[in-house]
Design a protein around this motif. Structure first.
Motif, PDB file in Angstrom:
ATOM      1  N   GLY A 276     -19.705  -4.663  -4.394  1.00  0.00           N
ATOM      2  CA  GLY A 276     -18.964  -5.816  -4.886  1.00  0.00           C
ATOM      3  C   GLY A 276     -18.363  -5.599  -6.250  1.00  0.00           C
ATOM      4  O   GLY A 276     -17.988  -6.553  -6.939  1.00  0.00           O
ATOM      5  N   TYR A 277     -18.230  -4.324  -6.655  1.00  0.00           N
ATOM      6  CA  TYR A 277     -17.795  -4.021  -8.020  1.00  0.00           C
ATOM      7  C   TYR A 277     -16.472  -3.266  -8.063  1.00  0.00           C
ATOM      8  O   TYR A 277     -15.971  -2.960  -9.133  1.00  0.00           O
ATOM      9  N   THR A 278     -15.891  -2.955  -6.898  1.00  0.00           N
ATOM     10  CA  THR A 278     -14.696  -2.121  -6.875  1.00  0.00           C
ATOM     11  C   THR A 278     -13.600  -2.708  -5.998  1.00  0.00           C
ATOM     12  O   THR A 278     -13.876  -3.439  -5.042  1.00  0.00           O
ATOM     13  N   ASN A 279     -12.359  -2.382  -6.347  1.00  0.00           N
ATOM     14  CA  ASN A 279     -11.219  -2.622  -5.464  1.00  0.00           C
ATOM     15  C   ASN A 279     -10.945  -1.311  -4.737  1.00  0.00           C
ATOM     16  O   ASN A 279     -10.505  -0.337  -5.355  1.00  0.00           O
ATOM     17  N   MET A 280     -11.204  -1.265  -3.437  1.00  0.00           N
ATOM     18  CA  MET A 280     -11.145  -0.018  -2.685  1.00  0.00           C
ATOM     19  C   MET A 280      -9.778   0.180  -2.035  1.00  0.00           C
ATOM     20  O   MET A 280      -9.206  -0.742  -1.445  1.00  0.00           O
ATOM     21  N   HIS A 281      -9.277   1.418  -2.151  1.00  0.00           N
ATOM     22  CA  HIS A 281      -8.024   1.811  -1.505  1.00  0.00           C
ATOM     23  C   HIS A 281      -8.287   3.057  -0.669  1.00  0.00           C
ATOM     24  O   HIS A 281      -8.896   4.016  -1.146  1.00  0.00           O
ATOM     25  N   MET A 282      -7.826   3.050   0.561  1.00  0.00           N
ATOM     26  CA  MET A 282      -7.944   4.212   1.448  1.00  0.00           C
ATOM     27  C   MET A 282      -6.561   4.839   1.603  1.00  0.00           C
ATOM     28  O   MET A 282      -5.597   4.183   2.029  1.00  0.00           O
ATOM     29  N   ILE A 283      -6.464   6.135   1.239  1.00  0.00           N
ATOM     30  CA  ILE A 283      -5.189   6.846   1.264  1.00  0.00           C
ATOM     31  C   ILE A 283      -5.315   8.026   2.221  1.00  0.00           C
ATOM     32  O   ILE A 283      -6.180   8.888   2.041  1.00  0.00           O
ATOM     33  N   SER A 284      -4.484   8.073   3.238  1.00  0.00           N
ATOM     34  CA  SER A 284      -4.557   9.159   4.213  1.00  0.00           C
ATOM     35  C   SER A 284      -3.578  10.261   3.859  1.00  0.00           C
ATOM     36  O   SER A 284      -2.458   9.999   3.397  1.00  0.00           O
ATOM     37  N   LEU A 285      -4.010  11.489   4.051  1.00  0.00           N
ATOM     38  CA  LEU A 285      -3.151  12.660   3.856  1.00  0.00           C
ATOM     39  C   LEU A 285      -2.848  13.236   5.225  1.00  0.00           C
ATOM     40  O   LEU A 285      -3.709  13.819   5.883  1.00  0.00           O
ATOM     41  N   SER A 286      -1.639  13.059   5.685  1.00  0.00           N
ATOM     42  CA  SER A 286      -1.225  13.538   6.998  1.00  0.00           C
ATOM     43  C   SER A 286      -0.257  14.699   6.836  1.00  0.00           C
ATOM     44  O   SER A 286       0.219  14.971   5.736  1.00  0.00           O
ATOM     45  N   PRO A 287       0.051  15.424   7.899  1.00  0.00           N
ATOM     46  CA  PRO A 287       0.954  16.581   7.796  1.00  0.00           C
ATOM     47  C   PRO A 287       2.295  16.268   7.149  1.00  0.00           C
ATOM     48  O   PRO A 287       2.849  17.101   6.450  1.00  0.00           O
ATOM     49  N   ASP A 288       2.815  15.038   7.345  1.00  0.00           N
ATOM     50  CA  ASP A 288       4.109  14.696   6.750  1.00  0.00           C
ATOM     51  C   ASP A 288       3.964  14.011   5.399  1.00  0.00           C
ATOM     52  O   ASP A 288       4.939  13.564   4.803  1.00  0.00           O
ATOM     53  N   GLY A 289       2.703  13.891   4.920  1.00  0.00           N
ATOM     54  CA  GLY A 289       2.480  13.319   3.603  1.00  0.00           C
ATOM     55  C   GLY A 289       2.455  11.811   3.568  1.00  0.00           C
ATOM     56  O   GLY A 289       2.290  11.206   2.508  1.00  0.00           O
ATOM     57  N   MET A 290       2.608  11.153   4.712  1.00  0.00           N
ATOM     58  CA  MET A 290       2.610   9.695   4.772  1.00  0.00           C
ATOM     59  C   MET A 290       1.391   9.206   5.538  1.00  0.00           C
ATOM     60  O   MET A 290       0.879   9.890   6.424  1.00  0.00           O
ATOM     61  N   PRO A 291       0.886   7.989   5.220  1.00  0.00           N
ATOM     62  CA  PRO A 291      -0.276   7.474   5.933  1.00  0.00           C
ATOM     63  C   PRO A 291       0.031   7.258   7.406  1.00  0.00           C
ATOM     64  O   PRO A 291       1.124   6.818   7.762  1.00  0.00           O
ATOM     65  N   GLN A 292      -0.928   7.582   8.243  1.00  0.00           N
ATOM     66  CA  GLN A 292      -0.757   7.350   9.674  1.00  0.00           C
ATOM     67  C   GLN A 292      -0.873   5.866   9.994  1.00  0.00           C
ATOM     68  O   GLN A 292      -0.276   5.368  10.915  1.00  0.00           O
ATOM     69  N   GLN A 293      -1.690   5.164   9.212  1.00  0.00           N
ATOM     70  CA  GLN A 293      -1.948   3.768   9.545  1.00  0.00           C
ATOM     71  C   GLN A 293      -2.045   2.941   8.273  1.00  0.00           C
ATOM     72  O   GLN A 293      -2.744   3.295   7.330  1.00  0.00           O
ATOM     73  N   LEU A 294      -1.305   1.852   8.221  1.00  0.00           N
ATOM     74  CA  LEU A 294      -1.426   0.880   7.154  1.00  0.00           C
ATOM     75  C   LEU A 294      -1.763  -0.446   7.807  1.00  0.00           C
ATOM     76  O   LEU A 294      -0.907  -1.125   8.335  1.00  0.00           O
ATOM     77  N   GLY A 295      -3.032  -0.804   7.804  1.00  0.00           N
ATOM     78  CA  GLY A 295      -3.378  -2.022   8.513  1.00  0.00           C
ATOM     79  C   GLY A 295      -4.803  -2.438   8.297  1.00  0.00           C
ATOM     80  O   GLY A 295      -5.475  -1.984   7.376  1.00  0.00           O
ATOM     81  N   ASN A 296      -5.247  -3.305   9.168  1.00  0.00           N
ATOM     82  CA  ASN A 296      -6.557  -3.921   9.021  1.00  0.00           C
ATOM     83  C   ASN A 296      -7.595  -3.182   9.855  1.00  0.00           C
ATOM     84  O   ASN A 296      -8.059  -3.690  10.879  1.00  0.00           O
TER      85      ASN A 296
END
Length: 414
Positions: free
Chosen positions: A59-79
């Motif tokens: 309960g102490y952090t704002n979490m961000h998940m960043i994916s590294l894919s072959p094209d450099g863009m996230p595969q999924q931005l969602g819930n």
């Protein structure tokens, strides 16, 4: 010893940081970078989800998940909801609210106070390049320090990340190693570690960066189910993990759970042979020094040579001793390598067992059993695409295959 360790773990858990529920605007921003791709191993993603769940639960952090894919863009931005079990399959299943985790692009890293790199070893170079670009001083927020943790599975990853930030006074890179893999629970599909006592080992902090990293290190230590050690040199522990996870390699050949693989006498003898060869090749690499792979992250009382001897004992005695040392795996989980294969993905064998085989070749140390297992796994990795069935594995006479290839490698050495 096992009872003492269990009691100590329970007592220690009461001393950990309880959930804080700090207002979001006052929380540090923490990003976790993981490998993502249709054919890439999911080891990195499962580890990132587990660490994200542990940190979000404070309960102490704002979490961000960043994916590294072959094209450099996230595969999924969602819930994508993250859930995990504590230290075993029978512990409470914890779900993280969707609102507590944000899936984003690399650009968000410039606003983060802590960055945790969990990518697979083969993606370290591309991740380092992306980080150097995003964290360029012209783009970064002024008067803001950033701590980067390299919490990856494999060897020499931390040094690779550090090389891009040696001239930066506002960015500190802390090398680390993760002594466990994470896999989905076969029943609940929540993420859980493959060992009973998950541990992370971090580099001992230099005085030059102490003011920057002391807070982020406290944050890593706040994870309720993960122990954190500090050591001056990490190489013996990172190689110790590779030696230990010869068990995962053989589990990929046998199918079933890791527990059932250890119940198989022939499989245990193959693992014991692989451990013996691994230790010998690493000793040759140390050029006669006292260096050796260390199993600290699994048990303070277990060494590679002791494990090798235990695996050669009768099944009931072997399993009892593994339980006494606190390293007997859960009955219902498979290795991440086997899960990758069944899902039609490429395993991380190249940067795990492959590293040991390459070290043996580099220092002219025969490793016929390791080479045989490595060859079989590489052949399985070439058949990626469609998800596989356990029958594909169970129908193979892997014992005969390993022995045949071992003899071929021995003949070549002669």
């Amino acid at each position: 010893v096992h009872l003492y360790a269990s009691v100590f773990a329970i007592i220690s858990s009461f001393n950990r940081m309880a959930r804080q529920d700090v207002p979001k605007e006052n929380r540090p921003n923490v990003a976790i970078i993981y490998s993502d791709g249709s054919k890439a191993s999911n080891e990195s993603k499962y580890l990132a989800q587990y660490l994200c769940g542990q940190l979000a639960s404070t309960g102490y952090t704002n979490m961000h998940m960043i994916s590294l894919s072959p094209d450099g863009m996230p595969q999924q931005l969602g819930n994508e909801r993250i859930s995990y079990h504590g230290v075993n399959s029978s512990s409470k299943r914890i779900e993280i609210p969707v609102s507590d985790v944000t899936y984003g692009h690399f650009d968000v890293l410039a606003t983060c106070h802590v960055i945790i790199v969990c990518v697979n070893s083969e993606d370290t170079k591309s991740c380092r390049t992306k980080l150097a670009t995003v964290l360029d001083q012209k783009r970064q927020q002024k008067d803001m320090n950033i701590t980067i943790f390299s919490l990856q599975r494999g060897v020499k990853n931390g040094d690779a990340i550090k090389s891009s930030f040696t001239q930066r006074k506002d960015i500190a890179v802390v090398g680390g190693m993760v002594g466990f893999a994470c896999v989905p629970n076969p029943k609940t599909k929540s993420i859980m570690p493959t060992v009973n006592g998950p541990c992370i080992t971090l580099e001992r902090i230099d005085k030059e960066i102490e003011n920057i990293v002391i807070g982020p290190c406290n944050l890593i230590e706040s994870m309720l189910d993960v122990d954190v050690y500090y050591r001056k040199v990490l190489s013996s522990y990172t190689w110790g993990v590779l030696v230990w996870e010869n068990i995962h390699c053989v589990n990929m050949l046998t199918g079933g759970s890791i527990y059932s693989t250890l119940e198989n006498k022939e499989a245990r003898l193959i693992i014991a042979s692989m451990i013996s060869e691994s230790v010998l090749s690493l000793k040759r690499a140390a050029r006669g020094g006292k260096w050796k792979p260390d199993f600290l992250v699994y048990s303070q009382y277990l060494s590679a040579s002791t494990l090798e001897k235990i695996l050669c004992l009768p099944t009931s005695l072997c399993m009892t001793l593994l339980w006494c040392f606190g390293v007997l795996p859960h009955k219902d989980i498979q290795s991440p390598m086997l899960i990758d294969y069944l899902e039609g993905r490429v395993t991380c064998n190249k940067t795990q067992l492959g590293e040991i085989v390459d070290t043996g070749k580099r220092y002219s140390t025969p490793t016929p059993v390791c080479c045989a297992v490595n060859q079989l796994i590489n052949e399985m990795d070439t058949k990626i695409g469609e998800p596989k069935s356990l029958l594909d594995i169970e129908n193979k006479k892997y014992i005969i295959q390993v022995l045949k290839l071992t003899l071929e490698y021995i003949d070549k050495e002669k």
